[in-house]
Design a protein around this motif. Structure first.
Motif, PDB file in Angstrom:
ATOM      1  N   ASP A 105     -33.441  50.607  12.673  1.00 53.80           N
ATOM      2  CA  ASP A 105     -32.433  51.578  12.237  1.00 53.80           C
ATOM      3  C   ASP A 105     -32.311  51.623  10.720  1.00 53.80           C
ATOM      4  O   ASP A 105     -32.098  52.690  10.128  1.00 53.80           O
ATOM      5  N   GLU A 106     -32.446  50.465  10.073  1.00 53.78           N
ATOM      6  CA  GLU A 106     -32.318  50.411   8.618  1.00 53.78           C
ATOM      7  C   GLU A 106     -33.503  51.057   7.924  1.00 53.78           C
ATOM      8  O   GLU A 106     -33.342  51.798   6.947  1.00 53.78           O
ATOM      9  N   VAL A 107     -34.713  50.793   8.400  1.00 56.05           N
ATOM     10  CA  VAL A 107     -35.877  51.399   7.745  1.00 56.05           C
ATOM     11  C   VAL A 107     -35.909  52.905   7.970  1.00 56.05           C
ATOM     12  O   VAL A 107     -36.333  53.668   7.091  1.00 56.05           O
ATOM     13  N   VAL A 108     -35.422  53.356   9.114  1.00 49.03           N
ATOM     14  CA  VAL A 108     -35.347  54.792   9.363  1.00 49.03           C
ATOM     15  C   VAL A 108     -34.336  55.443   8.412  1.00 49.03           C
ATOM     16  O   VAL A 108     -34.589  56.517   7.853  1.00 49.03           O
ATOM     17  N   ALA A 109     -33.201  54.770   8.203  1.00 46.31           N
ATOM     18  CA  ALA A 109     -32.198  55.298   7.263  1.00 46.31           C
ATOM     19  C   ALA A 109     -32.780  55.421   5.864  1.00 46.31           C
ATOM     20  O   ALA A 109     -32.524  56.403   5.150  1.00 46.31           O
ATOM     21  N   VAL A 110     -33.586  54.437   5.453  1.00 46.93           N
ATOM     22  CA  VAL A 110     -34.251  54.511   4.143  1.00 46.93           C
ATOM     23  C   VAL A 110     -35.281  55.635   4.142  1.00 46.93           C
ATOM     24  O   VAL A 110     -35.402  56.395   3.177  1.00 46.93           O
ATOM     25  N   GLY A 111     -36.028  55.752   5.240  1.00 47.13           N
ATOM     26  CA  GLY A 111     -37.061  56.778   5.323  1.00 47.13           C
ATOM     27  C   GLY A 111     -36.524  58.182   5.148  1.00 47.13           C
ATOM     28  O   GLY A 111     -37.221  59.066   4.631  1.00 47.13           O
ATOM     29  N   LYS A 112     -35.286  58.413   5.540  1.00 44.66           N
ATOM     30  CA  LYS A 112     -34.710  59.757   5.444  1.00 44.66           C
ATOM     31  C   LYS A 112     -34.521  60.211   3.999  1.00 44.66           C
ATOM     32  O   LYS A 112     -34.354  61.405   3.749  1.00 44.66           O
ATOM     33  N   TYR A 113     -34.545  59.283   3.048  1.00 44.89           N
ATOM     34  CA  TYR A 113     -34.481  59.676   1.641  1.00 44.89           C
ATOM     35  C   TYR A 113     -35.830  60.177   1.129  1.00 44.89           C
ATOM     36  O   TYR A 113     -35.890  60.942   0.165  1.00 44.89           O
ATOM     37  N   PHE A 114     -36.909  59.736   1.760  1.00 41.79           N
ATOM     38  CA  PHE A 114     -38.228  59.974   1.189  1.00 41.79           C
ATOM     39  C   PHE A 114     -39.180  60.796   2.074  1.00 41.79           C
ATOM     40  O   PHE A 114     -40.073  61.464   1.560  1.00 41.79           O
ATOM     41  N   VAL A 115     -39.011  60.720   3.376  1.00 43.17           N
ATOM     42  CA  VAL A 115     -39.933  61.390   4.305  1.00 43.17           C
ATOM     43  C   VAL A 115     -39.428  62.791   4.586  1.00 43.17           C
ATOM     44  O   VAL A 115     -38.243  62.973   4.913  1.00 43.17           O
ATOM     45  N   PRO A 116     -40.292  63.821   4.482  1.00 44.03           N
ATOM     46  CA  PRO A 116     -39.843  65.195   4.748  1.00 44.03           C
ATOM     47  C   PRO A 116     -39.533  65.407   6.228  1.00 44.03           C
ATOM     48  O   PRO A 116     -39.859  64.569   7.080  1.00 44.03           O
ATOM     49  N   LYS A 117     -38.894  66.507   6.524  1.00 46.97           N
ATOM     50  CA  LYS A 117     -38.408  66.811   7.867  1.00 46.97           C
ATOM     51  C   LYS A 117     -39.504  66.618   8.912  1.00 46.97           C
ATOM     52  O   LYS A 117     -40.603  67.153   8.782  1.00 46.97           O
ATOM     53  N   GLY A 118     -39.184  65.825   9.928  1.00 47.70           N
ATOM     54  CA  GLY A 118     -40.156  65.554  10.975  1.00 47.70           C
ATOM     55  C   GLY A 118     -40.097  64.104  11.408  1.00 47.70           C
ATOM     56  O   GLY A 118     -39.179  63.362  11.068  1.00 47.70           O
ATOM     57  N   LEU A 119     -41.102  63.701  12.168  1.00 45.14           N
ATOM     58  CA  LEU A 119     -41.142  62.368  12.757  1.00 45.14           C
ATOM     59  C   LEU A 119     -41.345  61.282  11.696  1.00 45.14           C
ATOM     60  O   LEU A 119     -42.179  61.417  10.803  1.00 45.14           O
ATOM     61  N   ILE A 120     -40.577  60.207  11.808  1.00 39.42           N
ATOM     62  CA  ILE A 120     -40.773  59.018  10.965  1.00 39.42           C
ATOM     63  C   ILE A 120     -41.582  57.975  11.735  1.00 39.42           C
ATOM     64  O   ILE A 120     -42.562  57.442  11.237  1.00 39.42           O
TER      65      ILE A 120
END
Length: 501
Positions: free
Chosen positions: A242-257
């Protein structure tokens, strides 16, 4: 602590654990209490009888069960482990990023124990303890010769209790007594700085505090209109999804992480998405052979989506997912079997299905069990393979046995001289040793050899050569440290080059 974990773990996590745990340990817990016609159960019963009858020292049934559980889980893969309650406490502190203490990091430097970091906010910071303080005693107990982990245990303790540190501080005479009140300490895994309109963010681990501490950092980047970022995931062993996904939302464009695939057919595979409309930053991600697990989720998502460039060496290659599960003791197993008319071994199942909270005494231990695997947005499974960076750059090499990142810049608050001791002396000695000056091992002691090395350095830099670490000399040593970082950390230097062009 355990009750807090029971509250924190979600229903999804519980469901993930239930069926798997029965597959692997149901038989063994039963056999500790009753006979079974199953030949495997009878065999293990006989093994336990053999130990009881022949083993020289006394042993309890609990010890035998714990040993059996360790053998079962520790033999599955490199990541599945059974922990006794005491062992689990340290694991939970790491996962949650929280413990009870005063909030200091201590290190052994020669014969001394030094506070190398004071967390903020923390009871230590509130009490006036600072980086570089040398601990002499804890609650009146001289710590000379005591192992570092035991000193750490002396400092930690129950919330709202007091601890008194006797310390020596650079630039002050005598021993100071500082009293701090222990409390919950949150470990901040984030460090950052902004240099020449480039943001640098280092994430040490994805503990439960990661997103909380990253949020104000990203707000600062936004307020200062930073568009270029170096994200350093080197030596990050992973952590919570959950934490790495929250971080990913700052950098990864819309779509699957990432997508999580679980073995149990009763457990629904899970997908995590970013809602970021577009790539916001020119991004460089630093990785190495110790970037693992959750850090590879983030690096893999950034690489697959083209959100940034990976620089460094191939990552560790761990894409297996673990869940942490509390196991009922044999006595508790029998108790709830009689009361509920069901066989329950998983403490989380007892809560979720039967609304019963087990006591700490009813938990024989905790198991970290591999339950599934994650995939990158492009469907890559990297377990045992790792991620190959877009630009391969060799890892940092120590200079004369010293890593540039183990050295702190000199504080420029005091002017150490011959026959003094202190943390600034230690850092100056490390820098001088990296620069090939004759230092007989950094040890915090401003002895004749250190005096001559400082004098020679001053002469080489055109400074007044009198062997005192005055502020001008400290500033010159700090500049040398900055130069050495760029020269030895070629990955960081490459990231700067890519972002500055």
């Amino acid at each position: 602590m355990y009750r807090k974990l029971f509250r924190q773990f979600t229903t999804v996590s519980i469901v993930i654990c239930v069926s798997i745990i029965f597959c692997f340990i149901g038989i063994n817990i039963v056999l500790a209490q009753e006979n079974s016609s199953n030949s495997f159960s009878e065999y293990l019963d006989s093994v336990m009888d053999l130990v009881r009858e022949n083993y020289w020292d006394d042993t309890s049934d609990r010890q035998l069960v714990e040993g059996a559980l360790k053998g079962i889980f520790n033999g599955l893969d490199d990541y599945s482990v059974f922990y006794t309650p005491d062992e689990a406490g340290e694991v939970f502190s790491d996962i949650q990023g929280e413990y009870f203490g005063i909030g200091v990091v201590i290190s052994k430097v020669g014969e001394y124990v030094i506070i190398t970091k004071v967390l903020t906010p923390s009871p230590a910071a509130a009490a006036g303890i600072i980086t570089g303080d040398r601990i002499v005693a804890v609650d009146g107990q001289n710590i000379n010769g005591i192992p570092l982990h035991k000193i750490s245990a002396l400092i930690k303790g129950d919330a709202e209790t007091k601890v008194v540190l006797n310390i020596m501080r650079n630039g002050q005479q005598g021993i100071m007594k500082i009293e701090a009140v222990r409390g919950p300490v949150k470990v901040n895994p984030i460090s950052y700085e902004i240099i020449n309109e480039i943001g640098y963010i280092k994430i040490d681990v994805f503990n439960s505090n990661t997103d909380e501490f990253l949020r104000p950092v990203m707000e600062d980047m936004e307020n200062k209109q930073i568009k270029k970022i170096i994200l350093d995931l080197r030596d990050n062993p992973g952590g919570e999804v959950d934490e790495v996904v929250a971080v990913g939302k700052y950098f990864v464009p819309k779509g699957l992480i990432t997508r999580l695939d679980f073995k149990s057919e009763e457990t629904e595979d899970k997908e995590y998405y970013s809602d970021q409309e577009k790539v916001k930053y020119k991004l460089i991600v630093l990785v190495n052979g110790m970037s693992a697990s959750a850090s590879e989720i983030l690096a893999g998502a950034i690489q697959d989506t083209g959100a940034g460039v990976l620089v460094g060496t191939k990552t560790y290659g761990k894409s297996r997912v673990q869940n942490i599960i509390p196991l009922l003791s044999p006595e508790a197993f029998e108790k709830y079997k009689r009361r509920l008319k069901v066989e329950v071994i998983d403490g989380f199942e007892l809560i979720s299905r039967y609304n019963v909270m087990p006591s700490e005494e009813e938990i024989i231990g905790w198991v970290k069990l591999t339950t599934g695997e994650y995939y990158t947005p492009d469907g890559r499974a990297i377990d045992g393979i790792g991620l190959t960076p877009d630009i391969v750059v060799e890892d940092l090499v120590p200079l004369n046995g010293i890593s540039v990142y183990s050295v702190s810049p000199l504080a420029q608050k005091t002017k150490p001289s011959l026959d003094t001791e202190g943390f600034d002396v230690f850092n100056a000695e490390q820098i001088l040793q990296m620069l090939n000056y004759d230092i007989e091992g950094p040890d915090m002691k401003f002895d004749e050899k250190t005096f001559r090395a400082v004098s020679t350095f001053q002469k080489d830099k055109g400074l007044y050569s009198y062997g005192v670490l005055d502020f001008t000399t400290q500033n010159a040593l700090n500049r040398e440290l900055e130069r050495l970082i760029l020269e030895t950390d070629k990955q960081y230097a490459k990231a700067l080059e890519l972002l500055e062009n």
